[in-house]
Design a protein around this motif. Structure first.
Motif, PDB file in Angstrom:
ATOM      1  N   ASN A 106     -83.298  17.531   2.686  1.00 58.15           N
ATOM      2  CA  ASN A 106     -84.684  17.096   2.855  1.00 58.15           C
ATOM      3  C   ASN A 106     -85.623  17.888   1.969  1.00 58.15           C
ATOM      4  O   ASN A 106     -86.579  17.333   1.408  1.00 58.15           O
ATOM      5  CB  ASN A 106     -85.095  17.255   4.325  1.00 58.15           C
ATOM      6  CG  ASN A 106     -84.765  16.038   5.154  1.00 58.15           C
ATOM      7  OD1 ASN A 106     -85.501  15.067   5.170  1.00 58.15           O
ATOM      8  ND2 ASN A 106     -83.630  16.081   5.821  1.00 58.15           N
ATOM      9  N   LEU A 107     -85.377  19.182   1.825  1.00 56.87           N
ATOM     10  CA  LEU A 107     -86.224  20.025   0.991  1.00 56.87           C
ATOM     11  C   LEU A 107     -86.245  19.513  -0.452  1.00 56.87           C
ATOM     12  O   LEU A 107     -87.302  19.364  -1.059  1.00 56.87           O
ATOM     13  CB  LEU A 107     -85.721  21.468   1.054  1.00 56.87           C
ATOM     14  CG  LEU A 107     -86.564  22.562   0.406  1.00 56.87           C
ATOM     15  CD1 LEU A 107     -86.305  23.891   1.132  1.00 56.87           C
ATOM     16  CD2 LEU A 107     -86.230  22.756  -1.062  1.00 56.87           C
ATOM     17  N   LEU A 108     -85.070  19.227  -0.989  1.00 55.28           N
ATOM     18  CA  LEU A 108     -84.976  18.804  -2.389  1.00 55.28           C
ATOM     19  C   LEU A 108     -85.485  17.378  -2.591  1.00 55.28           C
ATOM     20  O   LEU A 108     -86.182  17.090  -3.569  1.00 55.28           O
ATOM     21  CB  LEU A 108     -83.530  18.917  -2.857  1.00 55.28           C
ATOM     22  CG  LEU A 108     -82.941  20.338  -2.894  1.00 55.28           C
ATOM     23  CD1 LEU A 108     -81.465  20.296  -3.271  1.00 55.28           C
ATOM     24  CD2 LEU A 108     -83.711  21.210  -3.872  1.00 55.28           C
ATOM     25  N   THR A 109     -85.163  16.479  -1.689  1.00 55.89           N
ATOM     26  CA  THR A 109     -85.533  15.077  -1.874  1.00 55.89           C
ATOM     27  C   THR A 109     -87.034  14.858  -1.726  1.00 55.89           C
ATOM     28  O   THR A 109     -87.602  13.957  -2.354  1.00 55.89           O
ATOM     29  CB  THR A 109     -84.776  14.172  -0.890  1.00 55.89           C
ATOM     30  OG1 THR A 109     -84.975  14.652   0.457  1.00 55.89           O
ATOM     31  CG2 THR A 109     -83.295  14.169  -1.201  1.00 55.89           C
ATOM     32  N   PHE A 110     -87.709  15.656  -0.909  1.00 53.74           N
ATOM     33  CA  PHE A 110     -89.156  15.538  -0.811  1.00 53.74           C
ATOM     34  C   PHE A 110     -89.826  15.939  -2.118  1.00 53.74           C
ATOM     35  O   PHE A 110     -90.803  15.320  -2.544  1.00 53.74           O
ATOM     36  CB  PHE A 110     -89.688  16.396   0.337  1.00 53.74           C
ATOM     37  CG  PHE A 110     -89.827  15.642   1.621  1.00 53.74           C
ATOM     38  CD1 PHE A 110     -90.741  14.609   1.735  1.00 53.74           C
ATOM     39  CD2 PHE A 110     -89.045  15.954   2.718  1.00 53.74           C
ATOM     40  CE1 PHE A 110     -90.871  13.903   2.919  1.00 53.74           C
ATOM     41  CE2 PHE A 110     -89.168  15.255   3.901  1.00 53.74           C
ATOM     42  CZ  PHE A 110     -90.083  14.227   4.007  1.00 53.74           C
ATOM     43  N   VAL A 111     -89.321  16.987  -2.759  1.00 54.38           N
ATOM     44  CA  VAL A 111     -89.876  17.390  -4.053  1.00 54.38           C
ATOM     45  C   VAL A 111     -89.629  16.293  -5.085  1.00 54.38           C
ATOM     46  O   VAL A 111     -90.520  15.960  -5.887  1.00 54.38           O
ATOM     47  CB  VAL A 111     -89.266  18.722  -4.513  1.00 54.38           C
ATOM     48  CG1 VAL A 111     -89.721  19.071  -5.923  1.00 54.38           C
ATOM     49  CG2 VAL A 111     -89.660  19.834  -3.553  1.00 54.38           C
ATOM     50  N   LEU A 112     -88.437  15.713  -5.076  1.00 57.50           N
ATOM     51  CA  LEU A 112     -88.127  14.636  -6.013  1.00 57.50           C
ATOM     52  C   LEU A 112     -89.057  13.442  -5.800  1.00 57.50           C
ATOM     53  O   LEU A 112     -89.509  12.813  -6.763  1.00 57.50           O
ATOM     54  CB  LEU A 112     -86.670  14.199  -5.842  1.00 57.50           C
ATOM     55  CG  LEU A 112     -85.596  15.168  -6.327  1.00 57.50           C
ATOM     56  CD1 LEU A 112     -84.212  14.630  -5.988  1.00 57.50           C
ATOM     57  CD2 LEU A 112     -85.722  15.420  -7.823  1.00 57.50           C
ATOM     58  N   PHE A 113     -89.347  13.131  -4.557  1.00 59.32           N
ATOM     59  CA  PHE A 113     -90.244  12.010  -4.287  1.00 59.32           C
ATOM     60  C   PHE A 113     -91.664  12.330  -4.739  1.00 59.32           C
ATOM     61  O   PHE A 113     -92.378  11.455  -5.246  1.00 59.32           O
ATOM     62  CB  PHE A 113     -90.235  11.678  -2.794  1.00 59.32           C
ATOM     63  CG  PHE A 113     -91.042  10.471  -2.436  1.00 59.32           C
ATOM     64  CD1 PHE A 113     -90.520   9.201  -2.607  1.00 59.32           C
ATOM     65  CD2 PHE A 113     -92.326  10.595  -1.928  1.00 59.32           C
ATOM     66  CE1 PHE A 113     -91.263   8.074  -2.283  1.00 59.32           C
ATOM     67  CE2 PHE A 113     -93.074   9.482  -1.603  1.00 59.32           C
ATOM     68  CZ  PHE A 113     -92.535   8.223  -1.781  1.00 59.32           C
ATOM     69  N   GLY A 114     -92.094  13.566  -4.565  1.00 60.93           N
ATOM     70  CA  GLY A 114     -93.447  13.938  -4.944  1.00 60.93           C
ATOM     71  C   GLY A 114     -93.708  13.870  -6.439  1.00 60.93           C
ATOM     72  O   GLY A 114     -94.854  13.694  -6.855  1.00 60.93           O
ATOM     73  N   VAL A 115     -92.658  14.012  -7.252  1.00 60.02           N
ATOM     74  CA  VAL A 115     -92.828  13.970  -8.715  1.00 60.02           C
ATOM     75  C   VAL A 115     -92.414  12.616  -9.284  1.00 60.02           C
ATOM     76  O   VAL A 115     -92.205  12.493 -10.490  1.00 60.02           O
ATOM     77  CB  VAL A 115     -92.024  15.106  -9.390  1.00 60.02           C
ATOM     78  CG1 VAL A 115     -92.531  16.461  -8.939  1.00 60.02           C
ATOM     79  CG2 VAL A 115     -90.529  14.964  -9.108  1.00 60.02           C
ATOM     80  N   SER A 116     -92.326  11.611  -8.442  1.00 65.04           N
ATOM     81  CA  SER A 116     -91.924  10.278  -8.906  1.00 65.04           C
ATOM     82  C   SER A 116     -92.993   9.701  -9.819  1.00 65.04           C
ATOM     83  O   SER A 116     -94.182   9.713  -9.491  1.00 65.04           O
ATOM     84  CB  SER A 116     -91.697   9.341  -7.711  1.00 65.04           C
ATOM     85  OG  SER A 116     -90.683   9.826  -6.862  1.00 65.04           O
TER      86      SER A 116
END
Length: 363
Positions: A106-116
């Motif tokens: 969850n930590l990594l995927t939230f960052v990935l979503f934020g920089v989409s």
């Protein structure tokens, strides 16, 4: 004398068992982990319409709701496809490693979503986020293992409370922190990072909270592993899914599926409807306003759960409350078009800039 002894024995038997003290150290960790899932589900709702509208895939404002629904559904689809696998994996390797893996994911995927910067990137990140959100089933297993018959019901009652608190916090964080450069120029006006990625800041609180939660889980639940209480129980025969799907279980699954379907449709319809331009029969609200309304609804839900529901359930019964709650949900959903008419005729109209003009200005 014998009758007196028999009376004393019956009196002793009728006494309720004393409740075992709650294991607060482990329980607080589990509740914090449980809080992460509803926050992840509702965090993007306030700015979803705005985010999808800025992607190259959208050429007409009326297409935003279609792509936004796909993006929101991807989370639930991948969670449904993997959640049982997380439970099976926790039986094999233990609860703690699976919970830690879910938190890190969850930590990594939230960052990935934020920089989409594109719809495909956001879709992949959101799908991965749903795939790593399988801790809810593992947490219930841990709760069953750290509790007994005297305190299990009390602990289980805390889990839905965490869900509603997460729904409330997710909307507040998503609406308050989106596009910080424009919203808080005195603080983030010089930030190149948040100007380039206006949806990153709402995702960072959830991601940053995952790190201490991961470390605490590793430390606190480690004692549980040493005690061997979360190790898989070896039986002579593992029941198959067909053994578990009794007629009673099937009826419960069907009714719960229909209930959650209605709730999910309502929760995901409202942010899109609220963000749609009033000219297209929406409410024309911005992300911050949508976040505030979601937070207000979350506060009401917590109040009804803690204060009103015990009173209504004691008076009418749980089944009657369940049926009337679903009926009220259906009635409230039909009032959405009336809200748009009300906004139009009360003069609460906000002229939105078309998506094409925003794209041309950026070019």
């Amino acid at each position: 004398m014998p009758s007196t002894n028999r009376h004393e024995q019956d009196k002793d038997v009728s006494l309720p068992a004393r409740e075992t003290p709650l294991p607060w150290a482990k329980l607080m960790v589990l509740l914090a982990v449980r809080l992460a899932e509803p926050i992840g589900m509702t965090l993007i709702l306030p700015f979803m319409y705005q985010m999808v509208g800025g992607f190259d895939i959208v050429h007409d404002p009326k297409d935003i709701s279609f792509y936004a629904s796909i993006l929101m559904a991807s989370f639930s689809i991948f969670q449904a496809l993997t959640i049982m696998r997380w439970g099976i994996l926790s039986d094999r390797i233990g609860r703690r490693p699976v919970i830690l893996l879910g938190l890190l994911g969850n930590l990594l995927t939230f960052v990935l979503f934020g920089v989409s910067r594109s719809f495909k990137w956001a879709l992949v990140a959101r799908s991965l986020n749903g795939m790593f959100t399988g801790n809810s089933v593992v947490i219930k297993s841990v709760v069953a293992e750290i509790s007994d018959s005297t305190n299990r019901a009390r602990i289980m009652a805390l889990l839905p409370l965490m869900w509603n608190l997460g729904m409330m916090l997710g909307g507040a964080v998503g609406g308050a922190f989106v596009d910080p450069v424009e919203k808080y120029p005195w603080l983030f006006g010089g930030s190149v990072l948040f100007r380039e990625y206006p949806y990153l800041l709402p995702c960072l609180p959830t991601s940053s909270a995952g790190e201490p939660a991961t470390e605490t889980t590793a430390l606190v639940l480690d004692a549980q592993n040493e005690e061997g209480r979360d190790q898989p129980v070896v039986t002579e025969r593992t029941p198959s899914k067909w053994d578990i799907l009794t007629p009673t279980v099937i009826r419960v699954l069907v009714t719960n599926t229909l209930m959650y379907l209605a709730i999910a449709m309502h929760n995901q319809l409202y942010p899109i409807y609220a963000a749609t331009d009033i000219a297209d029969d929406g409410l024309g609200m911005d992300a911050q306003s949508i976040g505030y309304t979601l937070t207000f609804c979350g506060i009401l839900v917590v109040y009804f759960q803690l204060v009103m529901y015990p009173i209504l359930a004691a008076k009418h019964g749980a089944l009657a409350c369940y049926r009337r709650g679903l009926l009220l949900l259906a009635l409230f959903s039909t009032t959405f078009p009336l809200l748009s008419i009300l906004v139009k005729y009360t003069g609460m109209y906000t002229e939105h800039i078309p998506i094409q003009e925003v794209a041309s200005d950026d070019a």
